[in-house]
Design an enzyme around this catalytic site. Structure first.
Site: not given
Ligand SMILES: *Cc1c(COP(=O)(O)O)cnc(C)c1O
Length: 396
Positions: A92, A114, A381
């Site tokens: 992020k 948000e 992610s």
């Molecule tokens: C917020 C988040 C997501 C989902 O958000 P996307 O915009 O779909 O990438 C996925 N994995 C993690 C670790 C997150 O913090």
């Protein structure tokens, strides 16, 4: 990195999806943002500043790790793109930092955001602290109670966390509140959206800022394997980590692009967050896309063990990639995500975010169907420290 200027036959449209479904008062602010983005996209000084911070502050490039024990020797090789190693623990910050720099460029010296689980709020508060900008984060009061640690983190970073008490007191209402505030504050304030969603130009800006994931991964897998992968796997909440990974491979038609949505507790209405797999086109938070809605067009409740996937909409570009058949979307439920969370922890020494565990679950299953000559790249992610209370063997 790919810094796509806002282009296209009808800028901001992905086939029938995307666009701008917002009150008239916000159109000038969105026009300003689109113009500002086009300008910094081709400004070498801006790009150098961002690239330098990505390297020295976020910790890029993140490694591409070849798993050793996750699946057996007869299965496909699985590589993990380690976004969990970014500062603040997920992909992020790539987006939050880029948008905060853009805001500065536009002379908007205050940020609002948000947040649902709090990950985007923490990333925004971090970028704000780094650049010396005041930051206000809208968060549903139900989410604040569930995600106390991230509330504390945001406050330590100097952000003001504003509880939202309407409706289900979660992300959907927090987003409504942020949009409402922005209508009166846009002259000096940037609204920092956390995923590849919202009105044009947000989906394009977020995709571009997250494309660093795919650009790095493409070079890294070419170096490791001497060829492109057979498939990519990423979890899809709003879709930013997925579109960031996919973007560098869209024109490589032999690479299968796979997005994994939250199957939650089952595919009956209200028990999941599989917006593309189970939804219908509609409009939410400023853009047309697949949505989970009832027969009257009311947005339905959602559920996922992974808070970051628990959203009734999805980014418009994913809706389009689905409709044209370039990417496929499927869902993985809570139980399979829990099992993959445990497997990656025990067999690879990496505790993944529950969101990412959805992608890992599908990759493990897919790798078993492919032969040992095949190669998959998975976007990991985020890291799983935030999730230890939600899994067996955690603290509860
Ligand atoms: C917020 C988040 C997501 C989902 O958000 P996307 O915009 O779909 O990438 C996925 N994995 C993690 C670790 C997150 O913090």
């Amino acid at each position: 990195m790919i810094m796509t200027p806002v282009t296209g036959a009808d800028a901001g449209r992905f086939g029938p999806f995307g666009g701008r479904y917002v009150p008239e008062t916000l159109i000038p602010a969105l026009d300003d943002l689109a113009a500002g983005w086009s300008q910094v996209s081709t400004d070498p000084a801006f790009q150098a500043r961002l690239a330098s911070l990505l390297r020295t502050y976020v910790g890029r490039p993140t490694p591409l790790h070849r798993t050793r024990r996750l699946v057996g020797p007869d299965a496909a090789r699985i590589y993990l793109k380690r976004e969990d190693l970014c500062h603040t623990g997920s992909h992020k910050l790539n987006n939050a930092l880029g948008q905060a720099l853009l805001a500065r460029e536009l002379g908007r010296d205050r940020l609002i955001a948000e947040t649902g689980a709090g990950q985007h709020g923490v990333a925004s508060a971090t970028a704000a602290a780094l650049l010396g900008m005041p930051c206000r984060v809208y968060m549903g009061s139900a989410d604040m109670a569930r995600q106390r640690l991230n509330v504390v983190r945001m406050e330590l970073l100097g952000a003001e966390v504003v509880p939202v008490e309407t409706g289900s007191r979660t992300l959907k209402e927090a987003t409504n509140q942020a949009i409402r505030e922005w209508m009166s504050s846009y002259r000096d304030t940037h609204y920092l959206i956390g995923s590849a969603v919202g009105p044009h130009p947000y989906p394009t800006i977020v995709r571009s800022l997250q494309s660093v994931i795919g650009t790095e991964a493409r070079a890294q897998v070419l170096e490791a394997e001497g060829r492109l992968p057979d498939g990519l796997v990423a979890c899809v909440g709003g879709g930013s980590n997925a579109i960031g990974l996919f973007s560098a491979f869209i024109d490589d038609h032999d690479v299968a692009l796979t997005g994994v949505e939250a199957g939650g507790a089952g595919l009956e209405p209200g028990r999941h967050a599989a917006s593309i797999s189970r939804g219908r086109p509609g409009v939410l938070h400023g853009a047309a896309s697949y949505l989970l809605q009832d027969g009257d067009g009311q947005i339905m409740g959602t559920h996922s063990l992974a808070a970051g996937l628990d959203y009734p909409g999805v980014g418009p570009e994913h809706s389009w990639l689905h409709d044209v058949g370039r990417a496929s979307y499927l869902s993985v439920g809570d139980d399979a995500a829990r099992a993959a969370f445990a497997a990656l922890s025990l067999r690879e020494g990496i505790i993944p975010a529950l969101e990412s565990a959805h992608a890992v679950a599908h990759a493990m299953e897919w790798a078993g169907r492919l032969g040992p000559e095949s190669v998959l790249v998975v976007c990991l992610s985020g890291r799983g420290d935030k999730d230890v209370d939600s899994v067996p063997g955690g603290t509860t």
